[in-house]
Design a protein around this motif. Sequence first.
Motif, PDB file in Angstrom:
ATOM      1  N   PHE A  51      10.819   0.784   1.131  1.00  0.00           N
ATOM      2  CA  PHE A  51      11.230   2.053   0.527  1.00  0.00           C
ATOM      3  C   PHE A  51      11.139   1.867  -0.981  1.00  0.00           C
ATOM      4  CE2 PHE A  51      13.498   5.695  -0.814  1.00  0.00           C
ATOM      5  CZ  PHE A  51      13.317   6.628   0.197  1.00  0.00           C
ATOM      6  N   ILE A  52      10.195   2.589  -1.607  1.00  0.00           N
ATOM      7  CA  ILE A  52       9.882   2.282  -3.006  1.00  0.00           C
ATOM      8  C   ILE A  52      10.473   3.256  -4.016  1.00  0.00           C
ATOM      9  CG2 ILE A  52       7.725   1.110  -2.411  1.00  0.00           C
ATOM     10  CD1 ILE A  52       6.298   3.685  -3.427  1.00  0.00           C
ATOM     11  N   GLY A  53      10.963   4.409  -3.548  1.00  0.00           N
ATOM     12  CA  GLY A  53      11.403   5.423  -4.504  1.00  0.00           C
ATOM     13  C   GLY A  53      12.912   5.429  -4.681  1.00  0.00           C
TER      14      GLY A  53
ATOM     15  N   VAL B 117       2.476  -5.981  -6.220  1.00  0.00           N
ATOM     16  CA  VAL B 117       2.047  -4.723  -6.820  1.00  0.00           C
ATOM     17  C   VAL B 117       2.176  -3.596  -5.794  1.00  0.00           C
ATOM     18  CG1 VAL B 117       0.534  -5.841  -8.500  1.00  0.00           C
ATOM     19  CG2 VAL B 117      -0.385  -5.158  -6.275  1.00  0.00           C
ATOM     20  N   ARG B 118       2.419  -2.403  -6.274  1.00  0.00           N
ATOM     21  CA  ARG B 118       2.573  -1.228  -5.393  1.00  0.00           C
ATOM     22  C   ARG B 118       1.481  -0.230  -5.757  1.00  0.00           C
ATOM     23  NH1 ARG B 118       7.132  -1.969  -8.246  1.00  0.00           N
ATOM     24  NH2 ARG B 118       6.548  -0.076  -9.353  1.00  0.00           N
ATOM     25  N   VAL B 119       0.434  -0.192  -4.938  1.00  0.00           N
ATOM     26  CA  VAL B 119      -0.762   0.572  -5.291  1.00  0.00           C
ATOM     27  C   VAL B 119      -1.014   1.673  -4.259  1.00  0.00           C
ATOM     28  CG1 VAL B 119      -3.248   0.434  -5.709  1.00  0.00           C
ATOM     29  CG2 VAL B 119      -1.745  -1.429  -6.463  1.00  0.00           C
ATOM     30  N   GLY B 120      -1.116   2.913  -4.746  1.00  0.00           N
ATOM     31  CA  GLY B 120      -1.360   4.054  -3.855  1.00  0.00           C
ATOM     32  C   GLY B 120      -2.719   4.692  -4.091  1.00  0.00           C
ATOM     33  N   THR B 121      -2.852   5.381  -5.215  1.00  0.00           N
ATOM     34  CA  THR B 121      -4.046   6.181  -5.510  1.00  0.00           C
ATOM     35  C   THR B 121      -5.348   5.389  -5.405  1.00  0.00           C
ATOM     36  OG1 THR B 121      -2.623   7.441  -7.000  1.00  0.00           O
ATOM     37  CG2 THR B 121      -5.004   7.798  -7.206  1.00  0.00           C
ATOM     38  N   MET B 122      -5.353   4.163  -5.864  1.00  0.00           N
ATOM     39  CA  MET B 122      -6.580   3.356  -5.823  1.00  0.00           C
ATOM     40  C   MET B 122      -7.027   3.067  -4.398  1.00  0.00           C
ATOM     41  SD  MET B 122      -8.142   1.948  -8.585  1.00  0.00           S
ATOM     42  CE  MET B 122      -8.478   0.208  -8.296  1.00  0.00           C
TER      43      MET B 122
ATOM     44  N   LEU C  34      13.326  -8.420  -8.862  1.00  0.00           N
ATOM     45  CA  LEU C  34      13.415  -7.248  -9.734  1.00  0.00           C
ATOM     46  C   LEU C  34      12.167  -6.377  -9.592  1.00  0.00           C
ATOM     47  CD1 LEU C  34      14.623  -9.069 -12.989  1.00  0.00           C
ATOM     48  CD2 LEU C  34      16.046  -7.976 -11.231  1.00  0.00           C
ATOM     49  N   MET C  35      12.362  -5.097  -9.874  1.00  0.00           N
ATOM     50  CA  MET C  35      11.261  -4.136  -9.813  1.00  0.00           C
ATOM     51  C   MET C  35      11.322  -3.266 -11.062  1.00  0.00           C
ATOM     52  SD  MET C  35      11.090  -0.618  -9.075  1.00  0.00           S
ATOM     53  CE  MET C  35      10.096   0.563  -8.194  1.00  0.00           C
ATOM     54  N   MET C  36      10.163  -2.847 -11.543  1.00  0.00           N
ATOM     55  CA  MET C  36      10.155  -1.879 -12.645  1.00  0.00           C
ATOM     56  C   MET C  36       8.851  -1.108 -12.662  1.00  0.00           C
ATOM     57  SD  MET C  36       7.894  -2.839 -15.292  1.00  0.00           S
ATOM     58  CE  MET C  36       8.497  -2.614 -16.948  1.00  0.00           C
ATOM     59  N   MET C  37       8.894   0.050 -13.302  1.00  0.00           N
ATOM     60  CA  MET C  37       7.694   0.841 -13.557  1.00  0.00           C
ATOM     61  C   MET C  37       7.506   0.928 -15.070  1.00  0.00           C
ATOM     62  SD  MET C  37       7.517   3.986 -10.884  1.00  0.00           S
ATOM     63  CE  MET C  37       9.240   4.369 -10.731  1.00  0.00           C
ATOM     64  N   ALA C  38       6.327   0.565 -15.529  1.00  0.00           N
ATOM     65  CA  ALA C  38       6.042   0.669 -16.958  1.00  0.00           C
ATOM     66  C   ALA C  38       5.820   2.137 -17.324  1.00  0.00           C
ATOM     67  CB  ALA C  38       4.820  -0.165 -17.314  1.00  0.00           C
TER      68      ALA C  38
ATOM     69  N   GLY D 275       3.450  -3.032 -11.438  1.00  0.00           N
ATOM     70  CA  GLY D 275       2.020  -2.770 -11.299  1.00  0.00           C
ATOM     71  C   GLY D 275       1.746  -1.711 -10.259  1.00  0.00           C
ATOM     72  N   MET D 276       1.063  -0.628 -10.692  1.00  0.00           N
ATOM     73  CA  MET D 276       0.633   0.453  -9.818  1.00  0.00           C
ATOM     74  C   MET D 276      -0.869   0.643 -10.043  1.00  0.00           C
ATOM     75  SD  MET D 276       4.068   2.744 -10.683  1.00  0.00           S
ATOM     76  CE  MET D 276       3.251   4.273 -10.563  1.00  0.00           C
ATOM     77  N   SER D 277      -1.451   1.719  -9.516  1.00  0.00           N
ATOM     78  CA  SER D 277      -2.920   1.872  -9.613  1.00  0.00           C
ATOM     79  C   SER D 277      -3.443   1.693 -11.031  1.00  0.00           C
ATOM     80  CB  SER D 277      -3.338   3.243  -9.081  1.00  0.00           C
ATOM     81  OG  SER D 277      -3.174   3.280  -7.689  1.00  0.00           O
ATOM     82  N   ASP D 278      -2.777   2.314 -11.994  1.00  0.00           N
ATOM     83  CA  ASP D 278      -3.307   2.317 -13.360  1.00  0.00           C
ATOM     84  C   ASP D 278      -3.059   1.022 -14.126  1.00  0.00           C
ATOM     85  OD1 ASP D 278      -4.360   4.805 -13.161  1.00  0.00           O
ATOM     86  OD2 ASP D 278      -2.584   5.825 -13.949  1.00  0.00           O
TER      87      ASP D 278
ATOM     88  N   ALA E 167       0.863  -1.187   0.000  1.00  0.00           N
ATOM     89  CA  ALA E 167       0.000   0.000   0.000  1.00  0.00           C
ATOM     90  C   ALA E 167       0.898   1.236   0.000  1.00  0.00           C
ATOM     91  CB  ALA E 167      -0.911  -0.014   1.224  1.00  0.00           C
ATOM     92  N   VAL E 168       0.874   1.957  -1.095  1.00  0.00           N
ATOM     93  CA  VAL E 168       1.781   3.106  -1.244  1.00  0.00           C
ATOM     94  C   VAL E 168       1.138   4.333  -0.603  1.00  0.00           C
ATOM     95  CG1 VAL E 168       2.954   4.607  -2.870  1.00  0.00           C
ATOM     96  CG2 VAL E 168       2.848   2.144  -3.310  1.00  0.00           C
ATOM     97  N   SER E 169       1.701   4.747   0.527  1.00  0.00           N
ATOM     98  CA  SER E 169       1.051   5.743   1.382  1.00  0.00           C
ATOM     99  C   SER E 169       1.764   7.085   1.394  1.00  0.00           C
ATOM    100  CB  SER E 169       0.955   5.173   2.799  1.00  0.00           C
ATOM    101  OG  SER E 169       2.210   4.631   3.207  1.00  0.00           O
ATOM    102  N   LYS E 170       2.735   7.255   0.505  1.00  0.00           N
ATOM    103  CA  LYS E 170       3.477   8.525   0.458  1.00  0.00           C
ATOM    104  C   LYS E 170       2.516   9.714   0.328  1.00  0.00           C
ATOM    105  CE  LYS E 170       4.075   8.096  -4.519  1.00  0.00           C
ATOM    106  NZ  LYS E 170       4.888   7.529  -5.604  1.00  0.00           N
ATOM    107  N   PHE E 171       2.818  10.768   1.049  1.00  0.00           N
ATOM    108  CA  PHE E 171       2.040  12.017   1.043  1.00  0.00           C
ATOM    109  C   PHE E 171       0.666  11.893   1.696  1.00  0.00           C
ATOM    110  CE2 PHE E 171       5.049  12.653  -2.457  1.00  0.00           C
ATOM    111  CZ  PHE E 171       5.590  13.876  -2.089  1.00  0.00           C
TER     112      PHE E 171
ATOM    113  N   PRO F  50      -6.178  10.519  -4.527  1.00  0.00           N
ATOM    114  CA  PRO F  50      -5.081  11.314  -5.093  1.00  0.00           C
ATOM    115  C   PRO F  50      -4.190  11.919  -4.006  1.00  0.00           C
ATOM    116  CG  PRO F  50      -7.207  12.354  -5.536  1.00  0.00           C
ATOM    117  CD  PRO F  50      -7.493  11.078  -4.833  1.00  0.00           C
ATOM    118  N   ARG F  51      -2.929  12.052  -4.313  1.00  0.00           N
ATOM    119  CA  ARG F  51      -1.972  12.634  -3.363  1.00  0.00           C
ATOM    120  C   ARG F  51      -2.001  14.153  -3.457  1.00  0.00           C
ATOM    121  NH1 ARG F  51       0.451   7.858  -5.033  1.00  0.00           N
ATOM    122  NH2 ARG F  51       1.105   8.715  -7.033  1.00  0.00           N
ATOM    123  N   GLU F  52      -1.864  14.818  -2.306  1.00  0.00           N
ATOM    124  CA  GLU F  52      -1.716  16.282  -2.323  1.00  0.00           C
ATOM    125  C   GLU F  52      -0.280  16.612  -2.011  1.00  0.00           C
ATOM    126  OE1 GLU F  52      -4.699  18.287  -0.004  1.00  0.00           O
ATOM    127  OE2 GLU F  52      -6.223  16.913  -0.784  1.00  0.00           O
TER     128      GLU F  52
END
Length: 222
Positions: A66-68, A210-215, A150-154, A194-197, A22-26, A219-221
């Motif tokens: 730590f995902i970033g 999967v690393r899912v935040g927005t869903m 391994l990790m990647m962002m499409a 895999g992220m929200s989209d 659960a990606v909880s940044k911000f 939305p992050r502020e």
Amino acid sequence: MSIRQNLQKVSQSLPDGVRLVAVSKFHPVEELQEAYDAGQRVFGESHEQELSRKVELLPKDIEWHFIGHLQTNKVRFIAPYITMIDAVDSLRLLREINKQALRCGRVIDVLLELHIAEEATKYGLSLDECRELLSEGEWRQMAGVRIRGLMMMASHVDDEDQIRREMTTAAQFFDEVKQTFFANDEAFSERSWGMSDDYPIAVKCRSTMVRVGTMIFGPREY
Ligand SMILES: *Cc1c(COP(=O)(O)O)cnc(C)c1O
């Protein structure tokens, strides 16, 4: 929809064997607590100071990822507690994680971040750089790190075929690396894409994490 309902929706759509970070940044600690109360135990953050503050305030059985992009000078702050560092993109960073892990008497799980997306993002190893890092072999002497996968962002695009292509490349590269360097290492088993989209596509392309935040949190502020 509440955070609890969002979490349920995402979790229920994941097949067995696919874990949810659960990606909880911000997002404020109250929202993380809500997700925790709904049963979530794995959280992803991408800023050291924000993460350290949240660690102080939230329950101790949370697994923090730590995902970033992680600067080497920040490793020592998170080394005492971090469960996994998901985006290792240089040998220099891997060395520092090893050093700080040993200082804490820990072994830290890491993923190597691949840069496959056609987009010009700054971070991640090209496939050749990743091969090079692994065949050079210094990582084998690092008692403080365990390379878990391994990790990647499409690419951030609407074209699902492109996303699928990139994730398939990552999955095939995983097989190559597994066979070449980790054939006898059961711990090397994670494919984090895999992220929200795009997590439904990621799951079809053999993602295990999967690393899912927005869903989940909205939305992050910034
Ligand atoms: C922010 C972030 C995510 C989550 O993105 P969402 O689109 O909000 O799901 C996943 N992975 C990384 C590396 C991120 O930085």
